[in-house]
Design an enzyme around this catalytic site. Structure first.
Site, PDB file in Angstrom:
ATOM      1  N   HIS A 178      79.106  10.328  86.200  1.00  0.00           N
ATOM      2  CA  HIS A 178      77.919  10.927  85.601  1.00  0.00           C
ATOM      3  C   HIS A 178      78.313  12.040  84.638  1.00  0.00           C
ATOM      4  O   HIS A 178      79.450  12.539  84.672  1.00  0.00           O
ATOM      5  CB  HIS A 178      77.005  11.534  86.682  1.00  0.00           C
ATOM      6  CG  HIS A 178      76.288  10.543  87.537  1.00  0.00           C
ATOM      7  ND1 HIS A 178      76.328  10.592  88.915  1.00  0.00           N
ATOM      8  CD2 HIS A 178      75.511   9.483  87.218  1.00  0.00           C
ATOM      9  CE1 HIS A 178      75.592   9.605  89.408  1.00  0.00           C
ATOM     10  NE2 HIS A 178      75.086   8.921  88.398  1.00  0.00           N
ATOM     11  N   CYS A 272      76.021  17.692  92.612  1.00  0.00           N
ATOM     12  CA  CYS A 272      75.555  16.371  93.050  1.00  0.00           C
ATOM     13  C   CYS A 272      74.751  16.432  94.343  1.00  0.00           C
ATOM     14  O   CYS A 272      73.906  15.569  94.591  1.00  0.00           O
ATOM     15  CB  CYS A 272      76.739  15.438  93.254  1.00  0.00           C
ATOM     16  SG  CYS A 272      77.717  15.122  91.766  1.00  0.00           S
TER      17      CYS A 272
END
Length: 292
Positions: A178, A272
């Site tokens: 990501h 995260c």
């Protein structure tokens, strides 16, 4: 039923007031879905150690004055600790992600059910895919990672949902899961960046807007960009990432070092595992507040 928490996030660095987390009680590498997991699949996750480190993180957040809201941990959702991926807040909207990995689809349903029973309606993207780890906010700018998990179609629908925002797509090597694995905004004019991952035009767009704290290869392997901002220049970071931490302190940040190596084995770190529900401008003065 609704309560008094107001959903509101405009950036990555204002004072944290409320955050959604999920304890790693059932965390496991059951189906390898990223490069980090490939390295640790045989050893897998030490649940006891992961819970201890997760508790240390939530304790630091609460000591700062923010409320931690825990999603119920499901035995059927081994990636559920990574709450950032399954949704994101833009201004007053909690937007539920369209996940690029099928193993994680049920996580979004669990988030939506939990949120809507407490705070009201979520917003849903109907086309393409987009995951919260690819969404980075800085006031009226939205930096969206064009990863293997977030599609151009998802980006276009997000633009329609947030027409007042300027979306800046960032392209990078898809070996990185990501955007927040290689880029993180820690102040209005400062970002942590792993420069080799970016395509030239995208890196130029980042450097045009931010002073750069550069992550070396060794600390990138420990997700050096994936810190978490509490606000007022307080940053949670991994103790082992000494170069990044030194640079942060030189820029005037206060670094809170928290061990997190067990959770990192599954491919994500501090950002995260935290989904900010509300950020405010002023420091909150209140006793520790935890909602189960």
């Amino acid at each position: 039923m609704t309560n008094t928490v107001t959903t509101y996030v405009r950036d990555e660095y204002s004072v944290l007031a409320d955050v959604i987390m999920c304890e790693p009680r059932h965390m496991a590498i059951k189906e390898v879905i990223n490069e980090m997991q490939k390295q640790h699949a045989s050893a897998n996750i030490n649940i006891e150690k992961a819970i201890l480190q997760h508790n240390q993180l939530s304790a630091v957040i609460q000591e700062f004055g923010a409320s931690v809201h825990f999603l119920p941990a499901s035995a059927f959702l081994p990636e559920q600790v990574f709450t950032r991926d399954i949704g994101f807040v833009i201004d007053e909207k909690l937007i539920v992600s369209n996940m690029g990995a099928s193993i994680r689809l049920e996580e979004t349903k669990a988030l939506a059910d939990w949120y809507e029973r407490r705070y009201g309606s979520c917003f849903y993207l109907k086309k393409g895919t987009i995951e919260g780890g690819d969404v980075m906010l800085s006031d009226d700018l939205l930096f969206i990672g064009q990863s293997s998990r977030t599609s151009g179609e998802g980006l276009e629908e997000l633009q329609q949902m947030c027409p007042h925002k300027q979306i800046i797509p960032l392209h990078f090597d898809h070996r990185h899961l990501h955007l927040d694995c290689i880029f993180n905004i820690v102040a209005s004019a400062t970002a942590i960046v792993y420069e080799p991952a970016f395509e030239a035009d995208s890196l130029a767009a980042v450097k045009q807007r931010f002073n750069i704290i550069s992550v070396p290869d060794e600390e990138q392997a420990r997700l050096g960009t994936n810190v978490f901002s509490l606000g007022r220049r307080h940053i949670i970071s991994l103790p082992e990432n000494m170069h990044v931490n030194k640079q942060l302190r030189e820029y005037g940040f206060i670094v809170h070092e928290v061990p997190y190596d067990e959770i990192i084995k599954s491919g994500g770190s501090f950002r995260c595992t935290t989904l900010p529900l509300r950020r405010v401008e002023k420091i909150i003065n209140k006793e520790r507040n935890v909602e189960q």
